[in-house]
Motif scaffolding. Structure first.
Motif, mmCIF file in Angstrom:
data_model
loop_
_atom_site.group_PDB
_atom_site.id
_atom_site.type_symbol
_atom_site.label_atom_id
_atom_site.label_comp_id
_atom_site.label_asym_id
_atom_site.label_seq_id
_atom_site.Cartn_x
_atom_site.Cartn_y
_atom_site.Cartn_z
ATOM 1 N N GLY A 134 0.823 -1.214 0.000
ATOM 2 C CA GLY A 134 0.000 0.000 0.000
ATOM 3 C C GLY A 134 0.853 1.258 0.000
ATOM 4 N N PHE A 135 1.917 1.247 0.782
ATOM 5 C CA PHE A 135 2.831 2.389 0.830
ATOM 6 C C PHE A 135 3.497 2.576 -0.537
ATOM 7 C CE2 PHE A 135 6.780 4.602 1.847
ATOM 8 C CZ PHE A 135 6.298 5.649 2.631
ATOM 9 N N ALA A 136 3.945 1.481 -1.143
ATOM 10 C CA ALA A 136 4.581 1.554 -2.462
ATOM 11 C C ALA A 136 3.593 2.078 -3.506
ATOM 12 C CB ALA A 136 5.116 0.182 -2.868
ATOM 13 N N THR A 137 2.354 1.633 -3.434
ATOM 14 C CA THR A 137 1.325 2.096 -4.361
ATOM 15 C C THR A 137 1.059 3.585 -4.164
ATOM 16 O OG1 THR A 137 0.288 -0.087 -4.329
ATOM 17 C CG2 THR A 137 -1.051 1.732 -5.141
ATOM 18 N N ALA A 138 0.944 4.007 -2.911
ATOM 19 C CA ALA A 138 0.686 5.423 -2.613
ATOM 20 C C ALA A 138 1.832 6.300 -3.108
ATOM 21 C CB ALA A 138 0.475 5.608 -1.111
ATOM 22 N N MET A 139 3.062 5.821 -2.950
ATOM 23 C CA MET A 139 4.211 6.576 -3.471
ATOM 24 C C MET A 139 4.105 6.696 -4.987
ATOM 25 S SD MET A 139 7.601 5.519 -1.231
ATOM 26 C CE MET A 139 8.494 5.267 -2.712
#
Length: 153
Positions: free
Chosen positions: A68-73
Protein backbone atom coordinates in the motif's frame (compact mmCIF):
# COMPACT_ATOMS: atom_id res chain seq x y z
CA UNK A 1 3.71 0.01 -12.41
CA UNK A 2 1.01 1.64 -10.29
CA UNK A 3 -1.68 -0.79 -11.49
CA UNK A 4 0.62 -3.73 -10.77
CA UNK A 5 1.37 -2.49 -7.23
CA UNK A 6 -2.29 -1.73 -6.60
CA UNK A 7 -3.27 -5.20 -7.80
CA UNK A 8 -0.72 -6.82 -5.48
CA UNK A 9 -1.89 -4.60 -2.60
CA UNK A 10 -5.55 -5.56 -3.09
CA UNK A 11 -4.71 -9.26 -3.52
CA UNK A 12 -2.57 -9.20 -0.37
CA UNK A 13 -5.40 -7.55 1.56
CA UNK A 14 -7.92 -10.15 0.40
CA UNK A 15 -5.62 -13.14 0.86
CA UNK A 16 -4.11 -12.06 4.21
CA UNK A 17 -6.66 -9.93 6.03
CA UNK A 18 -9.73 -11.91 4.95
CA UNK A 19 -8.70 -15.14 6.67
CA UNK A 20 -7.69 -13.28 9.83
CA UNK A 21 -11.03 -11.52 10.14
CA UNK A 22 -12.95 -14.76 9.57
CA UNK A 23 -10.78 -16.95 11.82
CA UNK A 24 -10.63 -14.34 14.57
CA UNK A 25 -14.41 -13.97 14.46
CA UNK A 26 -14.90 -17.73 14.65
CA UNK A 27 -12.52 -18.12 17.60
CA UNK A 28 -14.74 -16.78 20.49
CA UNK A 29 -17.77 -18.99 19.75
CA UNK A 30 -15.48 -21.96 19.14
CA UNK A 31 -13.75 -21.21 22.44
CA UNK A 32 -17.07 -21.15 24.27
CA UNK A 33 -17.89 -24.53 22.74
CA UNK A 34 -14.48 -25.98 23.68
CA UNK A 35 -14.81 -24.68 27.25
CA UNK A 36 -18.31 -26.17 27.51
CA UNK A 37 -17.02 -29.56 26.30
CA UNK A 38 -13.93 -30.26 28.42
CA UNK A 39 -11.78 -32.98 26.96
CA UNK A 40 -13.10 -32.55 23.40
CA UNK A 41 -9.96 -32.87 21.28
CA UNK A 42 -11.91 -31.84 18.18
CA UNK A 43 -12.95 -28.54 19.76
CA UNK A 44 -9.40 -27.83 20.95
CA UNK A 45 -7.99 -28.71 17.52
CA UNK A 46 -10.39 -26.24 15.92
CA UNK A 47 -9.19 -23.53 18.31
CA UNK A 48 -5.55 -24.29 17.55
CA UNK A 49 -6.24 -24.10 13.83
CA UNK A 50 -8.08 -20.78 14.10
CA UNK A 51 -5.26 -19.33 16.23
CA UNK A 52 -2.63 -20.56 13.77
CA UNK A 53 -4.52 -18.95 10.88
CA UNK A 54 -4.59 -15.63 12.75
CA UNK A 55 -0.87 -15.84 13.59
CA UNK A 56 0.37 -16.96 10.18
CA UNK A 57 -1.81 -14.66 8.10
CA UNK A 58 -1.03 -11.83 10.51
CA UNK A 59 2.61 -12.25 9.53
CA UNK A 60 1.74 -12.45 5.83
CA UNK A 61 -0.45 -9.38 6.32
CA UNK A 62 2.61 -7.14 6.63
CA UNK A 63 2.60 -7.20 2.82
CA UNK A 64 -0.62 -5.16 2.80
CA UNK A 65 0.79 -1.90 4.25
CA UNK A 66 4.14 -2.40 2.50
CA UNK A 67 2.47 -2.73 -0.91
CA UNK A 68 0.00 0.00 0.00
CA UNK A 69 2.83 2.39 0.83
CA UNK A 70 4.58 1.55 -2.46
CA UNK A 71 1.33 2.10 -4.36
CA UNK A 72 0.69 5.42 -2.61
CA UNK A 73 4.21 6.58 -3.47
CA UNK A 74 3.65 5.57 -7.09
CA UNK A 75 0.34 7.48 -7.17
CA UNK A 76 1.77 10.52 -5.37
CA UNK A 77 -0.90 10.49 -2.66
CA UNK A 78 1.24 9.99 0.46
CA UNK A 79 0.15 13.33 1.90
CA UNK A 80 -3.60 12.85 1.32
CA UNK A 81 -5.64 12.85 4.51
CA UNK A 82 -7.61 9.70 3.59
CA UNK A 83 -4.38 7.78 3.16
CA UNK A 84 -2.81 9.06 6.38
CA UNK A 85 -5.95 8.08 8.30
CA UNK A 86 -5.92 4.67 6.60
CA UNK A 87 -2.29 4.11 7.56
CA UNK A 88 -2.99 5.08 11.18
CA UNK A 89 -6.02 2.77 11.34
CA UNK A 90 -3.99 -0.04 9.77
CA UNK A 91 -1.30 0.43 12.42
CA UNK A 92 -3.99 0.45 15.12
CA UNK A 93 -5.50 -2.77 13.69
CA UNK A 94 -2.06 -4.41 13.83
CA UNK A 95 -1.65 -3.33 17.45
CA UNK A 96 -5.10 -4.69 18.35
CA UNK A 97 -4.27 -8.01 16.70
CA UNK A 98 -0.82 -8.35 18.24
CA UNK A 99 -1.53 -6.94 21.70
CA UNK A 100 -5.16 -7.87 22.35
CA UNK A 101 -6.50 -10.60 20.05
CA UNK A 102 -3.62 -13.08 19.74
CA UNK A 103 -2.65 -13.00 23.46
CA UNK A 104 -6.29 -13.60 24.47
CA UNK A 105 -6.52 -16.50 22.03
CA UNK A 106 -3.36 -17.99 23.55
CA UNK A 107 -4.78 -17.47 27.07
CA UNK A 108 -7.93 -19.33 26.09
CA UNK A 109 -5.93 -22.14 24.47
CA UNK A 110 -3.99 -22.55 27.71
CA UNK A 111 -7.23 -22.41 29.68
CA UNK A 112 -8.84 -25.13 27.63
CA UNK A 113 -5.89 -27.29 28.62
CA UNK A 114 -6.64 -27.06 32.30
CA UNK A 115 -6.66 -23.63 33.97
CA UNK A 116 -9.95 -21.88 34.45
CA UNK A 117 -11.03 -19.40 31.79
CA UNK A 118 -14.15 -17.44 32.56
CA UNK A 119 -16.78 -16.25 30.09
CA UNK A 120 -15.48 -12.70 30.48
CA UNK A 121 -12.27 -13.71 28.66
CA UNK A 122 -14.13 -14.93 25.58
CA UNK A 123 -16.42 -11.89 25.70
CA UNK A 124 -13.43 -9.55 25.86
CA UNK A 125 -11.79 -11.42 22.98
CA UNK A 126 -14.98 -11.08 20.92
CA UNK A 127 -14.99 -7.34 21.62
CA UNK A 128 -11.33 -6.91 20.59
CA UNK A 129 -11.96 -9.01 17.48
CA UNK A 130 -14.91 -6.79 16.62
CA UNK A 131 -12.72 -3.70 17.00
CA UNK A 132 -10.07 -5.29 14.76
CA UNK A 133 -12.68 -6.10 12.10
CA UNK A 134 -14.25 -2.64 12.34
CA UNK A 135 -10.85 -1.01 11.83
CA UNK A 136 -10.25 -3.08 8.69
CA UNK A 137 -13.74 -2.34 7.40
CA UNK A 138 -13.10 1.39 7.89
CA UNK A 139 -9.75 1.16 6.08
CA UNK A 140 -11.43 -0.69 3.22
CA UNK A 141 -14.09 2.01 2.91
CA UNK A 142 -11.43 4.73 2.95
CA UNK A 143 -9.50 2.90 0.23
CA UNK A 144 -12.61 2.78 -1.96
CA UNK A 145 -14.17 6.19 -1.27
CA UNK A 146 -10.93 8.17 -0.81
CA UNK A 147 -12.65 11.30 0.57
CA UNK A 148 -11.00 14.49 -0.66
CA UNK A 149 -8.82 12.59 -3.12
CA UNK A 150 -7.65 14.52 -6.13
CA UNK A 151 -6.93 11.36 -8.17
CA UNK A 152 -10.36 11.31 -9.78
CA UNK A 153 -11.68 8.14 -8.18
Amino acid sequence: MTKFLLSLHVLAAIIAVGPITVAASMFPPSARKALAEPGSERAVSALRLLHRICRVYGGVGIAVPVLGFATAMSMGVLKDAWLIVSMLLTALAAIVLLALVLPRQEEILEGVGGSAVGPQVTARLAMFTGVFNLLWATVTILMIVRPGSSTGA
